[in-house]
Design a protein around this motif. Sequence first.
Motif, PDB file in Angstrom:
ATOM      1  N   LYS A  14     -24.986  38.214  24.434  1.00 59.98           N
ATOM      2  CA  LYS A  14     -25.767  39.282  24.442  1.00 59.98           C
ATOM      3  C   LYS A  14     -27.115  39.303  23.440  1.00 59.98           C
ATOM      4  CE  LYS A  14     -24.197  43.430  22.596  1.00 59.98           C
ATOM      5  NZ  LYS A  14     -23.484  44.808  22.663  1.00 59.98           N
ATOM      6  N   TYR A  15     -26.451  38.828  22.174  1.00 57.29           N
ATOM      7  CA  TYR A  15     -27.591  38.682  21.019  1.00 57.29           C
ATOM      8  C   TYR A  15     -28.420  37.213  21.110  1.00 57.29           C
ATOM      9  CZ  TYR A  15     -25.091  42.712  19.204  1.00 57.29           C
ATOM     10  OH  TYR A  15     -24.536  44.020  19.081  1.00 57.29           O
ATOM     11  N   PHE A  16     -27.723  36.087  21.308  1.00 58.16           N
ATOM     12  CA  PHE A  16     -28.213  35.150  21.278  1.00 58.16           C
ATOM     13  C   PHE A  16     -27.829  34.148  22.406  1.00 58.16           C
ATOM     14  CE2 PHE A  16     -30.303  35.621  17.131  1.00 58.16           C
ATOM     15  CZ  PHE A  16     -29.492  36.172  16.513  1.00 58.16           C
ATOM     16  N   SER A  17     -29.101  33.818  23.002  1.00 63.34           N
ATOM     17  CA  SER A  17     -28.389  32.814  24.238  1.00 63.34           C
ATOM     18  C   SER A  17     -29.055  31.490  23.789  1.00 63.34           C
ATOM     19  CB  SER A  17     -29.054  33.565  25.572  1.00 63.34           C
ATOM     20  OG  SER A  17     -29.044  32.624  26.658  1.00 63.34           O
ATOM     21  N   VAL A  18     -28.227  30.358  23.897  1.00 61.51           N
ATOM     22  CA  VAL A  18     -28.860  29.036  23.580  1.00 61.51           C
ATOM     23  C   VAL A  18     -28.259  28.119  24.778  1.00 61.51           C
ATOM     24  CG1 VAL A  18     -28.111  27.145  22.105  1.00 61.51           C
ATOM     25  CG2 VAL A  18     -28.501  29.428  21.174  1.00 61.51           C
ATOM     26  N   ALA A  19     -29.319  27.268  25.097  1.00 66.91           N
ATOM     27  CA  ALA A  19     -29.335  26.333  25.958  1.00 66.91           C
ATOM     28  C   ALA A  19     -29.955  24.884  25.614  1.00 66.91           C
ATOM     29  CB  ALA A  19     -29.951  26.761  27.110  1.00 66.91           C
ATOM     30  N   PRO A  20     -29.181  23.793  25.743  1.00 64.51           N
ATOM     31  CA  PRO A  20     -27.615  23.746  26.411  1.00 64.51           C
ATOM     32  C   PRO A  20     -26.821  23.975  25.244  1.00 64.51           C
ATOM     33  CG  PRO A  20     -28.673  21.621  26.032  1.00 64.51           C
ATOM     34  CD  PRO A  20     -29.709  22.549  25.601  1.00 64.51           C
ATOM     35  N   LEU A  21     -25.624  24.212  25.399  1.00 63.95           N
ATOM     36  CA  LEU A  21     -24.593  24.658  24.257  1.00 63.95           C
ATOM     37  C   LEU A  21     -24.009  23.354  23.834  1.00 63.95           C
ATOM     38  CD1 LEU A  21     -22.969  27.810  25.698  1.00 63.95           C
ATOM     39  CD2 LEU A  21     -24.120  27.733  23.689  1.00 63.95           C
ATOM     40  N   GLU A  22     -24.260  22.223  24.686  1.00 64.02           N
ATOM     41  CA  GLU A  22     -23.740  20.991  24.319  1.00 64.02           C
ATOM     42  C   GLU A  22     -24.620  19.763  24.906  1.00 64.02           C
ATOM     43  OE1 GLU A  22     -19.593  20.253  25.765  1.00 64.02           O
ATOM     44  OE2 GLU A  22     -20.312  18.524  26.658  1.00 64.02           O
ATOM     45  N   GLN A  23     -24.667  18.924  23.796  1.00 64.93           N
ATOM     46  CA  GLN A  23     -25.691  17.832  24.084  1.00 64.93           C
ATOM     47  C   GLN A  23     -24.861  16.533  23.568  1.00 64.93           C
ATOM     48  OE1 GLN A  23     -29.917  17.707  23.367  1.00 64.93           O
ATOM     49  NE2 GLN A  23     -29.828  20.000  22.745  1.00 64.93           N
ATOM     50  N   SER A  24     -25.176  15.311  24.122  1.00 67.06           N
ATOM     51  CA  SER A  24     -24.739  14.278  23.865  1.00 67.06           C
ATOM     52  C   SER A  24     -25.620  13.272  23.094  1.00 67.06           C
ATOM     53  CB  SER A  24     -24.014  13.330  24.765  1.00 67.06           C
ATOM     54  OG  SER A  24     -25.040  13.096  25.852  1.00 67.06           O
ATOM     55  N   PHE A  25     -25.319  12.385  22.439  1.00 64.05           N
ATOM     56  CA  PHE A  25     -26.298  11.540  21.530  1.00 64.05           C
ATOM     57  C   PHE A  25     -25.776   9.837  21.858  1.00 64.05           C
ATOM     58  CE2 PHE A  25     -23.723  10.835  17.827  1.00 64.05           C
ATOM     59  CZ  PHE A  25     -23.176  11.857  17.612  1.00 64.05           C
ATOM     60  N   ASN A  26     -26.682   9.179  21.998  1.00 66.74           N
ATOM     61  CA  ASN A  26     -26.448   7.817  22.126  1.00 66.74           C
ATOM     62  C   ASN A  26     -25.884   7.093  20.774  1.00 66.74           C
ATOM     63  OD1 ASN A  26     -27.333   7.859  24.674  1.00 66.74           O
ATOM     64  ND2 ASN A  26     -29.571   7.478  23.898  1.00 66.74           N
ATOM     65  N   THR A  27     -25.512   5.732  21.081  1.00 65.89           N
ATOM     66  CA  THR A  27     -24.860   5.239  19.731  1.00 65.89           C
ATOM     67  C   THR A  27     -26.090   5.304  18.695  1.00 65.89           C
ATOM     68  OG1 THR A  27     -23.978   3.571  21.442  1.00 65.89           O
ATOM     69  CG2 THR A  27     -24.220   2.981  18.968  1.00 65.89           C
ATOM     70  N   LEU A  28     -25.493   5.524  17.511  1.00 68.00           N
ATOM     71  CA  LEU A  28     -26.193   5.428  16.277  1.00 68.00           C
ATOM     72  C   LEU A  28     -25.658   4.470  15.558  1.00 68.00           C
ATOM     73  CD1 LEU A  28     -26.522   9.331  15.406  1.00 68.00           C
ATOM     74  CD2 LEU A  28     -28.249   7.891  16.405  1.00 68.00           C
ATOM     75  N   ALA A  29     -26.666   3.538  14.994  1.00 72.72           N
ATOM     76  CA  ALA A  29     -26.475   2.267  14.310  1.00 72.72           C
ATOM     77  C   ALA A  29     -25.958   2.874  12.749  1.00 72.72           C
ATOM     78  CB  ALA A  29     -27.426   1.544  14.437  1.00 72.72           C
TER      79      ALA A  29
END
Lengths: 605, 285
Positions: B85-100
Amino acid sequence: MADDEQKELTQRYKRFQRIKELKAADPAMTSARALEVIREEERAAEEKGRAARDEEKAAKEREKAARTGTTKDNKPTGKSFSWPSLGSSGNSTTHHESSGMGVYITLIILSVIVLLIKNYIAYDPLISLLISLVLGVFFFIAVHYTPEPGLKISLVLFAFALDFVISQGLLYFIPESEIKNILITIHVFIWVILAVALFIMGVFDRLSTGKHLGAVSWLLLTLVIGFVLFLVFPLFLQNPLAYQQQSHDQYFQIAQQETSKITASLAETKNVWSDFISCTFDQIAQPTIDRAACLEEKKITRYCRTQVQRDADVDKCIAEQQETKIAVVGISDATITQPTKAEFVVGDYFPRKTFYRQGEPLRYPIELKLENPRKLTPQVEVTCHFTRGDINIPGKVVGTDQGNYQILPREHSSHIIICEPDGALDGTYDIIYNATLRDLQAKSRLQRAFIGAKENAWKETWIPKIMDAHFPGSSYLSQAPEEFARINFAFGNPLENPIIESTENVVLSSTVENVGRGKIIAVKNYELQLPGFSVDDTRCLSGSLAVSTSPRSGDNIYLPSCFITALPPELQAPSEYVFKEFEATLSYDYEISTSVPIEVEAVTS
Amino acid sequence: MRCTFLLFVVLCSVLLLGCSTGPGEKAGQYNFKQGMAETQFTFLENAPPEQIYPGSTFKIIVNVDNQAAYDVTEGIVQIIGLDEKYFSVAPLEQSFNTLAGRSLTAPEGEKTFLEFWGSAGNLFENADEYTANFFLKAHYRSTVDFADTLCINSRMYETYDAGCKVETHKSYDGQGAPLAVTELDEIIAPGDGAQAEFRLHLQNRGEGTVNQVNLGPAKLGSEELRCHFQGEADEQQFIRFDEQQEATVICTKYIGSLNSYSTTLSLSLVYDYDYQQQQSLRLVK
């Protein structure tokens, strides 16, 4: 030559003559030694003279004491002043024993008679003052002859000063102070209270000296301790006032109201204690009984018996009260710093005292001020009337709108209401202005966190985090601006638990709370916005309510409660948790009022 | 003259002392697999802004910076707890690749930025502001390698043994990851058929929580070591960390009757890690 110089010269001559005599008696004596001798002689003569004067004064005082029976400080001879004889074992002087308890009883009777007289003359300021003076003198003389009168005299003087300051000072110069009612109550009852206090002090004095109280004293003492505050005052106050005079006769009404409040509180206290004792015994006899539920049931029964007449209606009332009796608490929304406000404002030039000539209109303007940050547009209906005791003179609001108008959607609005009496006025009255605000809207919000079915390990980790982040302090309660009324609502298991796991035993309940100083006239509509929720009784989600008795400030109107049977799909099994806020809307009518004292003096020419 | 000579000597000394090997050579000597380090999650400045206005849009940019000495994989970042109702965020989930992780070739570690788009709703009635607390939750998988040189001596009671001395207990300050081997106990049962038992104590030293730990290859020198978690069946090669966030790995090996010698004990662990951080957004009038 001035007198002082003459005296000094004479003294020096005398000294010179004395030196000659001493030297003649002892030719070896030097002048310095002679002077020393002379000074010692003068000193001795001075002391002798002082002693003689003191002796003379003492003799005079003894003679005076013997004649009047008092010391020079006007204290009785014998014992000097000390604190009241509670616990003391000293003997009272025989001279004052003869006063006995009759003095105090007389003072009580006298103060009661004066109360009746003041009631008759309707508390005219000057006559009241005169009566207080006379009464004060009686009290003063009476306590003067009692044992240890010092404190009692001080009390009499204090009572008189208080009476004088209140009636002639505070009530005159600031008649509309916030403690006006308390001052009036003190002004009406001060002498009776003093007489009773002196009586009790006399009882202690008498008992502490080992003497017995007479039968009359015991009887009066019993009455004073047990019933004087409950029987004597209300008995007097039941006399109707049927006089129309230019006086402060509404004092009795005010004192009566204050005493009624005390009586009601004492009655409620008595009820609470009797219910408590009754439920305790019930619980002893039957341990499975819940004492809190028992107390609540007795309170509901008593409430319903006062509201309805027929037994069948009493049962129905009890059932309704039990059904809806879940009180939901709410808090003020701290993020809303500008709530809607409405108040009557009496201007500096309000005509509190007017001289009225027959045929001329009497008009009393007052400002109805509205702080309206949300730019609401309620309908306002203003009425007025004039009261004095049992007399009620209707008034009418003059002007094009005659007190009926709609508030414009502006943040600040002000409207002048002019009231005219429908009849002739002569004397002191109270103008009562009433403003009914129709179709007011109030919104509340409630926050909850839905976690679904989770393992204990997750709950142990996350529930403290969620409580800390989303529900600090009392933010698990519904919040609304601090305005006239608000709807408090909550759901959970228990009600105040903001973490919702499932629908098992999740109760939804709401209450309309009067947080202003006026009255809720009607609850036109209430609605709890819970989209996707299923409940077992839709009356708890929306409806309207007839308000049978206008709740005073702080009273609650209980709305129907129900169980939540299903949650919306997105809240049933979140991967982590869902935090959501819900709103409730209340539409209602509210009445505010104010009372302004006025005085009208009829003028014939 | 003497003063001038003295000044010259001092200046030369300062120059000589100030000289040091270049950064490349220094980095080459640095062992990243020590101490405690983990992946950092931070917001970029002004993303989100300190104050957000009703009806406006904003960005939340998360800087994911791997400061550990090991690569992180299967990373997911979630935003939890915002009321739509106050804050709409998209996407709510994100993945990230391999971080060395940090290494000689990438001494700063590897970082990435995740962007979340948000839009603000309206305030309740005429409220002045609304503060929304939420959690940034991250999950990833990583490894930790333990290696140390130990003394193995099956003939502890021999009088003459010019070999190494067994240290029964050793402590470590970490291996450059949030999960660390903090202690090692070496227990040797001497004699014919001597057996060495190594007890490695694991502890979570990071700010998040370790979920599941899987045993990787373990070796003593070039030979395989048999290891298991204390309290678990021998066949089970993983453990779920509880509230205590610690566990013990027990490795055993028959060492035979040999003279004492030094060799390397190495163990590799794979673990799942959760991290959460409370943040807030402020909606103002």
